[in-house]
Design an enzyme around this catalytic site. Structure first.
Site, PDB file in Angstrom:
ATOM      1  N   ALA A   1     -38.495 -27.558  29.287  1.00 15.84           N
ATOM      2  CA  ALA A   1     -38.122 -26.985  30.581  1.00 15.84           C
ATOM      3  C   ALA A   1     -38.140 -25.454  30.540  1.00 15.84           C
ATOM      4  O   ALA A   1     -38.593 -24.809  31.501  1.00 15.84           O
ATOM      5  CB  ALA A   1     -36.757 -27.496  31.030  1.00 15.84           C
ATOM      6  N   CYS A   2     -37.681 -24.886  29.456  1.00 12.60           N
ATOM      7  CA  CYS A   2     -37.635 -23.422  29.352  1.00 12.60           C
ATOM      8  C   CYS A   2     -39.048 -22.836  29.311  1.00 12.60           C
ATOM      9  O   CYS A   2     -39.303 -21.781  29.890  1.00 12.60           O
ATOM     10  CB  CYS A   2     -36.841 -23.006  28.120  1.00 12.60           C
ATOM     11  SG  CYS A   2     -35.109 -23.533  28.191  1.00 12.60           S
ATOM     12  N   THR A   3     -39.953 -23.523  28.646  1.00  9.43           N
ATOM     13  CA  THR A   3     -41.344 -23.083  28.609  1.00  9.43           C
ATOM     14  C   THR A   3     -41.962 -23.173  29.995  1.00  9.43           C
ATOM     15  O   THR A   3     -42.602 -22.222  30.467  1.00  9.43           O
ATOM     16  CB  THR A   3     -42.147 -23.927  27.595  1.00  9.43           C
ATOM     17  OG1 THR A   3     -41.560 -23.759  26.295  1.00  9.43           O
ATOM     18  CG2 THR A   3     -43.606 -23.512  27.554  1.00  9.43           C
TER      19      THR A   3
END
Length: 160
Positions: free
Chosen positions: A50-52
């Site tokens: 998700a952060c990527t």
């Protein structure tokens, strides 16, 4: 575990100051953005799914934010070396601040108790703040769902 309550920031509040190391070896401060709007997105960890996706989404829209005169800044507790690898691996153009001590996360109220698989722990709650040119918070997104988020932030930035 000691209870840590988030500082409750609201639209209209002055954005808390910060001075942190960032990818590439420089430092980043709130004062660097004086007189221009700023998007600060807090994310839990470099190079996770998700952060990527979130960082790639903001990078993809960076030129659109720039046309509006809006700066972007990603913040996580990861160390600068991790940020450097993350930026290189995914060709990110958004500067990433390293909040290892969680001082900025606590000031913005995003360092909170979380739970997963029945285990509770402290961590960054994915959140975004749109700061106006006057240094005041113009919009807050709490507990962000990544899909479509960068586009929603861009739409709000257009309204400034």
């Amino acid at each position: 575990m000691a209870e840590v309550l988030p500082i409750q920031l609201n639209v209209g509040d002055k954005a808390p100051d910060f001075d942190l190391p960032r990818d590439g070896g420089d430092r980043v401060r709130l004062a660097d953005f004086a007189g221009k709007p700023l998007v600060i997105y807090f994310y839990p960890k470099d190079d996770t799914t998700a952060c990527t996706t979130e960082s790639i989404s903001f990078t993809a829209l960076a030129a659109d934010f720039a046309k509006l005169g809006v700066a972007l800044l990603g913040v996580s507790p990861d160390i600068v070396k991790s940020h450097d690898k993350f930026v290189k691996k995914h060709a990110l153009s958004v500067p990433l601040a390293s909040d290892e001590e969680k001082t900025m996360a606590m000031a913005y109220g995003v360092w909170r108790e979380k739970s997963m698989y029945g285990r509770t722990y402290m961590g960054v709650v994915r959140s975004t703040f749109l700061i106006g040119a006057d240094g005041r918070i113009a919009a807050i997104w709490d507990k962000v769902k990544v899909a479509g988020h960068a586009e929603a932030v861009l739409a709000a930035a257009r309204e400034l």
